[in-house]
Enzyme design. Structure first.
Site, PDB file in Angstrom:
ATOM      1  N   HIS A 155       3.987  -2.626 -10.779  1.00 30.00           N
ATOM      2  CA  HIS A 155       4.313  -3.147  -9.012  1.00 30.00           C
ATOM      3  C   HIS A 155       6.006  -2.681  -9.023  1.00 30.00           C
ATOM      4  O   HIS A 155       6.508  -3.765  -8.098  1.00 30.00           O
ATOM      5  CB  HIS A 155       3.968  -4.283  -9.114  1.00 30.00           C
ATOM      6  CG  HIS A 155       2.589  -4.695 -10.021  1.00 30.00           C
ATOM      7  ND1 HIS A 155       1.172  -5.699  -9.283  1.00 30.00           N
ATOM      8  CD2 HIS A 155       1.602  -3.639  -9.973  1.00 30.00           C
ATOM      9  CE1 HIS A 155       0.430  -5.467  -9.849  1.00 30.00           C
ATOM     10  NE2 HIS A 155       0.067  -4.364  -9.527  1.00 30.00           N
ATOM     11  N   ASP A 232      13.796  -0.482  -9.985  1.00 36.52           N
ATOM     12  CA  ASP A 232      14.814  -1.627  -9.535  1.00 36.52           C
ATOM     13  C   ASP A 232      14.769  -2.628  -9.485  1.00 36.52           C
ATOM     14  O   ASP A 232      15.746  -3.776  -9.573  1.00 36.52           O
ATOM     15  CB  ASP A 232      15.463  -0.422  -7.890  1.00 36.52           C
ATOM     16  CG  ASP A 232      14.490  -1.454  -7.194  1.00 36.52           C
ATOM     17  OD1 ASP A 232      12.973  -1.747  -7.846  1.00 36.52           O
ATOM     18  OD2 ASP A 232      14.707  -0.438  -5.787  1.00 36.52           O
TER      19      ASP A 232
END
Length: 614
Positions: A155, A232
């Site tokens: 995710h 990130d």
């Protein structure tokens, strides 16, 4: 996607009843800002009759990037200074092999090459992935947290949007199992359920096709990644400025929290959680799938709290830092910890020592600006859904030591009960219970009861197969030839092979890849291992802001990097949950080689943030 339902486990658990409308610029580096509205409906399970509220997020493609920026952008832009859009949300998936649509352009795979109809994805699931109690066998070496971390990582890097449902797709199902949208290009691609099905009594499972990228590919239908491709920590902070700002307090660098220091309640967007008296509202985080299962919500909560913990320590060390400085530095540290845990402690189990060497992931980081760190369609839609076989039927929660996964979908209630001690119970269950054995079998909790807390139950394996056909993924045999391994002879059961009319060349990628025996000392076979290895190699070496980068503007200092490389998930859990003891490697069960130790033990080093003092 690891185990969500939209496009990859997403599959692989996916994007449900959610609508985000993104407005982005169609301008390139050589064009003026030409703003055009593009509606992206992120909805992972078709057939949901939910109120569709929309959030408007402005995402312009950059026309200029400042190479002096110290921190990565929130939307993935400007990471690559040669190709400013690479890795941004809304970018098309990549392919190892040319698309395999029935018409070569956009029609999903419905026919075999000999003209016969492919077997129903539900029949494939029943005959290839659901036999007896095989899906319930445990791997007593790997903890449930190993499984759950895969979905958490998924995710961060993949999300696929489905087209908007305009009708009940099952109403338009034809006798041959086809829908008239096959010819018209509409969104419906329902899954026929055989009359002899051992569980379902209805004729069809609703299914919507993934939304195509209508801008970048004129020659064929291609799907889009709706979040940033880079690792990130976007699942914590979001993939747009609006998502990030909605999570911030704009005070001392902190993220918002709700009662009992939990994730904030959902705001401005309806999330389809099961309505309970004790906990009527969903929680919110950087990724809209946060509420899918309590273990996933628990990891979101863990790193949300870790951010605030880091911020408070940084503020004590640097009283002069303002809100923005504190927030961005904590985000950078949190992201570095996520990268390190994934590549140092989790991926070596997935790929094994041989797979880490073969994929070159174990090699030293070397930034390659010509390396496109974007997601492969076969990775998101098939290979990274291997984790579905790791999901057991029962979980330990504060409600029961034997809570069925069937009852846990979209119920953050499990984290809120017992004065919010539910988080401790969920995470304790994750490290103290083993995951299911990595094989071709899925628990019936996923094949017969998926999401039945909020919609008519579905079959995750069937959805994985159907999604691969929707995306035009070539059959498994073609990926084997890509790897120069000749004709595939995986150990398909007789029942499974007969489902494909004894034709190996028509076996779907998810089916063949999941059936391969573990390879190179990992938990996946050679085909999935190749796809996963190449993907994570690209994500590492195509990321200018990777935590080991040496650029003087964006790097960590040598001392800071040394402390990051000491971090483990066990240390994060010790600090955030105030544990007294835990095993050294949280992805493995307690054993002689992985003993349970006190959190003060030197084998679980602290993160010394004094290295960040100005």
């Amino acid at each position: 996607m690891f185990w969500s339902v939209s496009a990859a486990p997403m599959t692989t658990l996916a994007l449900l009843g959610l609508f985000l409308v993104f407005t982005r610029s169609t301008a390139t580096m050589d064009e003026e800002n030409n703003i055009q509205m593009i509606e992206h409906h992120i909805i992972g399970v078709s057939g949901m009759k939910e109120t569709k509220q929309m959030a408007f997020i402005h995402i312009p493609y950059p026309s200029y990037c400042d190479s002096a920026d110290k921190y990565r952008s929130i939307d993935g832009s400007c990471n690559n200074l040669l190709k400013l859009q690479w890795g941004m949300l809304g970018r098309p998936f990549r392919r190892f092999l040319p698309q395999s649509y029935d018409d070569g352009v956009s029609k999903p795979r419905f026919f075999q090459r000999d003209g016969r109809i492919l077997p129903s994805a539900r029949l494939v699931s029943t005959n290839c992935h659901s036999e007896g109690n095989e899906g319930e066998l445990r791997d007593h070496n790997l903890s449930l947290l190993f499984m759950q971390w895969g979905q958490f990582v998924d995710h961060d890097i993949t999300a696929t949007a489905e087209e908007e449902e305009v009708e009940d797709c099952c109403e338009g199902l034809l006798p041959d199992g086809k829908h008239n949208h096959y010819h018209t290009g509409g969104p419906c691609f329902p899954i026929p359920i055989p009359k002899t099905d051992p569980h379902f009594k209805r004729k069809c499972m609703d299914f919507l096709r993934s939304m195509p990228d209508e801008k970048g590919h004129k020659s064929h239908r291609e799907q889009m990644n709706m979040i940033t491709a880079y690792m990130d920590a976007s699942q914590i902070y979001g993939s747009s400025v609006k998502e990030m700002n909605d999570l911030r307090t704009f005070n001392l660098g902190l993220l918002r929290t709700s009662a009992s220091n939990q994730l904030p309640r959902g705001k401005n967007i309806h999330r389809p959680c099961k309505n309970e008296t004790e906990a009527p509202n969903c929680l919110t985080s950087g990724d809209v799938r946060v509420n899918e299962v309590p273990g996933l919500t628990g990891l979101h909560t863990l790193f949300h709290k870790l951010h605030n913990r880091i911020v408070r320590i940084l503020k004590r060390l640097n009283q002069h830092w303002n809100d923005e400085h504190l927030f961005q530095e904590a985000r950078k540290i949190n992201g570095a910890i996520l990268q390190h845990i994934t590549y140092k402690h989790w991926l070596p189990i997935v790929l094994g020592p041989g797979g880490m060497r073969q994929s070159r992931i174990s090699w030293r980081y070397r930034y390659q600006p010509t390396l496109r760190a974007e997601v492969f369609n076969s990775f998101a839609t098939a290979a990274f859904r291997f984790g579905h076989s790791l999901v057991p039927r029962e979980f330990k929660t504060s409600v029961s030591d034997h809570t069925l996964v069937d009852t846990m979908f979209f119920r953050p209630y499990f984290l809120k009960v017992n004065n919010s001690r539910g988080l401790y119970s969920i995470m304790d269950g994750m490290v103290s219970r083993p995951c299911s054995r990595p094989d071709r079998f899925l628990t019936t909790g996923l094949t017969n009861h998926l999401y039945e807390t909020i919609v008519p139950p579905m079959d995750l394996a069937a959805r994985n197969v159907q999604r691969g056909r929707d995306h035009g993924l070539p059959p498994y045999s073609q990926y084997r030839r890509l790897l120069r391994r000749g004709s595939p002879r995986v150990q398909l059961s007789r029942k499974c092979l007969e489902t494909y009319n004894n034709n190996y060349d028509e076996v779907d990628l998810f089916v063949g890849g999941l059936t391969e025996k573990p390879y190179n000392g990992g938990v996946v076979g050679p085909t999935f291992g190749f796809i996963i290895g190449q993907q994570f190699y690209n994500l590492k070496n195509g990321d200018r802001f990777w935590y080991e980068n040496k650029n003087y503007r964006t790097r960590l200092t040598a001392e800071q990097l040394r402390y990051i490389k000491r971090m483990t998930l066990s240390r994060v859990m010790c600090d955030v949950l105030d544990l007294e003891a835990i095993q050294q490697n949280a992805f493995r069960m307690v054993s002689k080689s992985n003993p349970k130790v006190r959190c003060s033990d030197s084998s679980i080093p602290y993160l010394d943030l004094s290295a960040w003092k100005d």
